[in-house]
Design a protein around this motif. Structure first.
Motif, PDB file in Angstrom:
ATOM      1  N   PHE A 101       3.232   7.577  -6.114  1.00  0.00           N
ATOM      2  CA  PHE A 101       2.272   7.078  -6.053  1.00  0.00           C
ATOM      3  C   PHE A 101       1.227   6.486  -5.205  1.00  0.00           C
ATOM      4  CE2 PHE A 101       4.792   3.617  -7.213  1.00  0.00           C
ATOM      5  CZ  PHE A 101       4.584   2.559  -6.594  1.00  0.00           C
ATOM      6  N   THR A 102       0.111   6.267  -4.637  1.00  0.00           N
ATOM      7  CA  THR A 102      -0.477   6.254  -3.572  1.00  0.00           C
ATOM      8  C   THR A 102      -1.469   4.867  -3.940  1.00  0.00           C
ATOM      9  OG1 THR A 102      -1.371   7.682  -3.415  1.00  0.00           O
ATOM     10  CG2 THR A 102      -0.023   7.774  -1.980  1.00  0.00           C
ATOM     11  N   VAL A 103      -1.332   3.653  -2.596  1.00  0.00           N
ATOM     12  CA  VAL A 103      -2.467   2.858  -2.893  1.00  0.00           C
ATOM     13  C   VAL A 103      -3.308   2.467  -1.670  1.00  0.00           C
ATOM     14  CG1 VAL A 103      -2.944   0.466  -2.828  1.00  0.00           C
ATOM     15  CG2 VAL A 103      -1.086   0.930  -4.090  1.00  0.00           C
ATOM     16  N   THR A 112      -0.505   1.732   4.481  1.00  0.00           N
ATOM     17  CA  THR A 112       1.357   1.587   4.456  1.00  0.00           C
ATOM     18  C   THR A 112       1.480   0.486   4.999  1.00  0.00           C
ATOM     19  OG1 THR A 112       0.138   2.572   6.714  1.00  0.00           O
ATOM     20  CG2 THR A 112       0.536   3.527   5.192  1.00  0.00           C
ATOM     21  N   GLY A 113       0.408  -0.564   5.406  1.00  0.00           N
ATOM     22  CA  GLY A 113       0.177  -2.377   5.996  1.00  0.00           C
ATOM     23  C   GLY A 113       0.267  -2.995   4.513  1.00  0.00           C
ATOM     24  N   ASP A 140      10.500   2.433  -2.803  1.00  0.00           N
ATOM     25  CA  ASP A 140      10.737   2.434  -1.737  1.00  0.00           C
ATOM     26  C   ASP A 140       9.057   3.364  -0.821  1.00  0.00           C
ATOM     27  OD1 ASP A 140      13.106   1.628  -1.217  1.00  0.00           O
ATOM     28  OD2 ASP A 140      13.663   2.974  -2.072  1.00  0.00           O
ATOM     29  N   MET A 141       8.464   3.186   0.030  1.00  0.00           N
ATOM     30  CA  MET A 141       7.513   3.543   0.909  1.00  0.00           C
ATOM     31  C   MET A 141       8.052   4.882   1.380  1.00  0.00           C
ATOM     32  SD  MET A 141       3.734   2.353   2.028  1.00  0.00           S
ATOM     33  CE  MET A 141       4.529   1.495   4.075  1.00  0.00           C
ATOM     34  N   VAL A 166       0.207  -7.413  -1.965  1.00  0.00           N
ATOM     35  CA  VAL A 166      -0.252  -8.461  -1.147  1.00  0.00           C
ATOM     36  C   VAL A 166      -0.608  -7.416   0.523  1.00  0.00           C
ATOM     37  CG1 VAL A 166      -0.683 -10.587   0.425  1.00  0.00           C
ATOM     38  CG2 VAL A 166       0.454 -10.099  -2.476  1.00  0.00           C
ATOM     39  N   PRO A 167      -1.785  -6.871   0.646  1.00  0.00           N
ATOM     40  CA  PRO A 167      -1.950  -5.360   1.867  1.00  0.00           C
ATOM     41  C   PRO A 167      -1.896  -6.983   2.845  1.00  0.00           C
ATOM     42  CG  PRO A 167      -4.184  -6.447   0.245  1.00  0.00           C
ATOM     43  CD  PRO A 167      -2.787  -7.107  -0.388  1.00  0.00           C
ATOM     44  N   ASP A 168      -1.133  -6.792   3.824  1.00  0.00           N
ATOM     45  CA  ASP A 168      -1.080  -7.258   5.443  1.00  0.00           C
ATOM     46  C   ASP A 168      -1.907  -6.828   6.191  1.00  0.00           C
ATOM     47  OD1 ASP A 168       0.414  -7.956   7.105  1.00  0.00           O
ATOM     48  OD2 ASP A 168       1.161  -6.152   8.009  1.00  0.00           O
TER      49      ASP A 168
END
Length: 306
Positions: A101-103, A112-113, A140-141, A166-168
Motif C-alpha cells: 500500500f501507499t499513503v 515518503t517522509g 517496511d517502506m 504521523v507525517p514528517d
C-alpha cells in the motif's frame, strides 16, 4: 453613567468570581483526551464502514476514498488530504500474504517522509469483521513510498486494515489513522464475541483490566501477575510497558493506547494505567500487548462500556 467608587470593588469581586468556573472548565477540558476529529464533508454517516462486516466482495475500490466511512476513529481511507491507497481488494486465505500500500499526501503523490512515532514510522493493524485474527505489524517502506506488511494467514471474511502514522511535516503534525477493507474469499464462519470479562490468562500470566468512567473518558488499569505473584519485570515495548488496541463491535472503530507509567528499564508492572476516550457505548475487543524476557504476549478480552 460612571460607577461610584463604592461599587467598583464589588464589580471586581463579581468579575473574578465569574471567571473561576470558566477557568475550572478549561482546566478539566485540558485533562481529558481530545475527541476524534469531525468527519470530513465527503464522509457519510458516522459508524458506517466501507464494507459490510463479514460480507465478501464489498470492499472500497482501489484508489478512491471510502464512500461511507467516518474520518474519525480510523474508519475512512482519507483524512486531512492523506489517503490510504491499495491495489488489492482481495487477499488469499490460509497463507501468509505480503500486503502492499501507499499513503498519498495532499498533492496526490506518495508520502515518503514519516515521523518516528512510538519507535516506528508506521503501525499497521489487521482485524476481521468479527474482531478475530488481530495483527499488529510494523511494515517496511521502499524508496518510492510503497509499504509492505507481511500478513499472517487470514481466515475468510471481510478484514479491515489500518495504517497509523504521523507525517514528517513539523512538530505539530497530527497522528492519522486510515483504513480500508479487503475480502478474503471462502466460507465465512463468524466467531461470537466473548462475554465481557475483566480477567484473562495468556502464556502463564494473569491479566486483569478494570475500567473507570470519567466524563466520557475512561481510566483503564491493567494488572499483570504470574503464579499468584505480581509481575515487576515488564520490558519496554514501543517505548512503554504495554500497548493496548481496542476495536468497537459493529463498526470496528479503533482506539490504541499506551500507559502513562514512566519507563525505567526492565522493571515495569504490576499495574499500568491508560487514559482512554472510548466514545461509543457497547462492547470493545481489547488486545493488551506486553513483553517479558524478550517475548511479546497478547492478552485478549472483551470490555463493556456504558
Amino acid at each position: 453613567m460612571t460607577a461610584s467608587p463604592t461599587r467598583r470593588p464589588f464589580q471586581r469581586r463579581w468579575l473574578l468570581a465569574s471567571c473561576v468556573p470558566v477557568l475550572l472548565v478549561l482546566g478539566m477540558a485540558a485533562s481529558v483526551p481530545a475527541a476524534p476529529p469531525a468527519p470530513a464533508p465527503h464522509a457519510g454517516m458516522p459508524g458506517m464502514a466501507d464494507g459490510m462486516p463479514g460480507m465478501p466482495g464489498m470492499a472500497g475500490a482501489p484508489g478512491t476514498a471510502d464512500a461511507s466511512g467516518s474520518t474519525g476513529r480510523g474508519l475512512a481511507a482519507e483524512q486531512g488530504g492523506y489517503r490510504l491507497d491499495t491495489a488489492a481488494t482481495e487477499l488469499p486465505a490460509g497463507r501468509p500474504t505480503p500486503f502492499r500500500f501507499t499513503v498519498t499526501g495532499p498533492g496526490g503523490a506518495p508520502v515518503t517522509g514519516f515521523a518516528v512515532h512510538q519507535t516506528k514510522k508506521l503501525h499497521f493493524y489487521a482485524i476481521r469483521a468479527d474482531l478475530t485474527g488481530f495483527q499488529h505489524l510494523h511494515p517496511d517502506m521502499a524508496a518510492d513510498g510503497t509499504w509492505t506488511a507481511d500478513l499472517s494467514a487470514l481466515a475468510p471474511g471481510t478484514w479491515r486494515l489500518y495504517a497509523d502514522f504521523v507525517p514528517d511535516t513539523g512538530p505539530h503534525a497530527p497522528e492519522l489513522v486510515l483504513s480500508r477493507t479487503v475480502t478474503v474469499r471462502g466460507e465465512y464462519a463468524p466467531v461470537p464475541l466473548p462475554t465481557p470479562t475483566g480477567t484473562v490468562e495468556v502464556d502463564g500470566y494473569t491479566v486483569t483490566l478494570r475500567a473507570q468512567a470519567a466524563a466520557g473518558a475512561h481510566t483503564l488499569v491493567a494488572s499483570i501477575g504470574q503464579d499468584g505473584r505480581p509481575v515487576t519485570d515488564l520490558q519496554p515495548y514501543l517505548d512503554s510497558y504495554a500497548h493496548l488496541s481496542a476495536f468497537h463491535e459493529g463498526d470496528q472503530a479503533l482506539a490504541h493506547l499506551h500507559p502513562a507509567d514512566a519507563v525505567t528499564g526492565d522493571h515495569g508492572g504490576p499495574t499500568l494505567t491508560f487514559q482512554a476516550l472510548l466514545a461509543e457505548p457497547g462492547d470493545w475487543r481489547v488486545f493488551l500487548q506486553f513483553q517479558t524476557a524478550g517475548r511479546l504476549h497478547t492478552a485478549e478480552l472483551t470490555l463493556h462500556v456504558d
